[in-house]
Design a protein around this motif. Structure first.
Motif, short mmCIF file in Angstrom:
data_model
loop_
_atom_site.label_atom_id
_atom_site.label_comp_id
_atom_site.label_asym_id
_atom_site.label_seq_id
_atom_site.Cartn_x
_atom_site.Cartn_y
_atom_site.Cartn_z
N ARG A 9 53.84 50.10 28.64
CA ARG A 9 55.23 49.79 28.91
C ARG A 9 56.16 50.32 27.83
N GLY A 10 55.73 51.30 27.09
CA GLY A 10 56.57 51.89 26.06
C GLY A 10 57.73 52.64 26.68
N PRO A 11 58.47 53.38 25.90
CA PRO A 11 59.63 54.12 26.41
C PRO A 11 59.25 55.04 27.57
N GLY A 12 59.83 54.82 28.73
CA GLY A 12 59.58 55.67 29.89
C GLY A 12 58.40 55.25 30.73
N GLY A 13 57.55 54.32 30.27
CA GLY A 13 56.38 53.91 31.03
C GLY A 13 56.65 52.63 31.81
N LEU A 14 55.99 52.49 32.96
CA LEU A 14 56.17 51.29 33.79
C LEU A 14 54.93 50.41 33.78
N GLY A 15 53.95 50.72 32.96
CA GLY A 15 52.75 49.90 32.90
C GLY A 15 51.70 50.34 33.90
N PRO A 16 50.50 49.78 33.80
CA PRO A 16 49.39 50.22 34.64
C PRO A 16 49.39 49.65 36.05
N SER A 17 50.14 48.58 36.30
CA SER A 17 50.13 47.97 37.63
C SER A 17 51.31 48.48 38.45
N GLY A 18 51.43 47.99 39.67
CA GLY A 18 52.54 48.38 40.52
C GLY A 18 52.09 49.21 41.71
N PHE A 19 53.05 49.80 42.37
CA PHE A 19 52.76 50.55 43.58
C PHE A 19 53.44 51.92 43.57
N GLU B 72 51.04 52.19 48.28
CA GLU B 72 49.64 52.12 47.86
C GLU B 72 49.62 51.71 46.39
N PRO B 73 48.56 51.04 45.96
CA PRO B 73 48.48 50.62 44.55
C PRO B 73 48.48 51.83 43.62
#
Length: 60
Positions: free
Chosen positions: A12-22, A32-33
């Motif tokens: 979740r650093g600058p520009g990242g949305l993390g490993p989860s989501g769709f 889709e995951p």
């Protein structure tokens, strides 16, 4: 010293949305995951062929 926000985007650093989501198709709504390590923009919708975007991303 390095500048803050520079370097690879992980988690979740600058520009990242993390490993989860769709990954979502902006045209037909297909979802889709998200697969860690594979950007949504590298995938195509199996229904209509549109490039997928990350849910919650700027382009969605």
């Amino acid at each position: 010293m390095g500048r803050r926000g520079m370097g690879r985007r992980r988690g979740r650093g600058p520009g990242g949305l993390g490993p989860s989501g769709f990954c979502v198709c902006p045209k037909c709504g297909y979802r889709e995951p998200h697969e860690m390590g594979i950007p949504c923009r590298k995938k195509k919708c199996p229904n209509c062929g549109t490039t997928l975007v990350r849910e919650g991303g700027v382009c969605y």
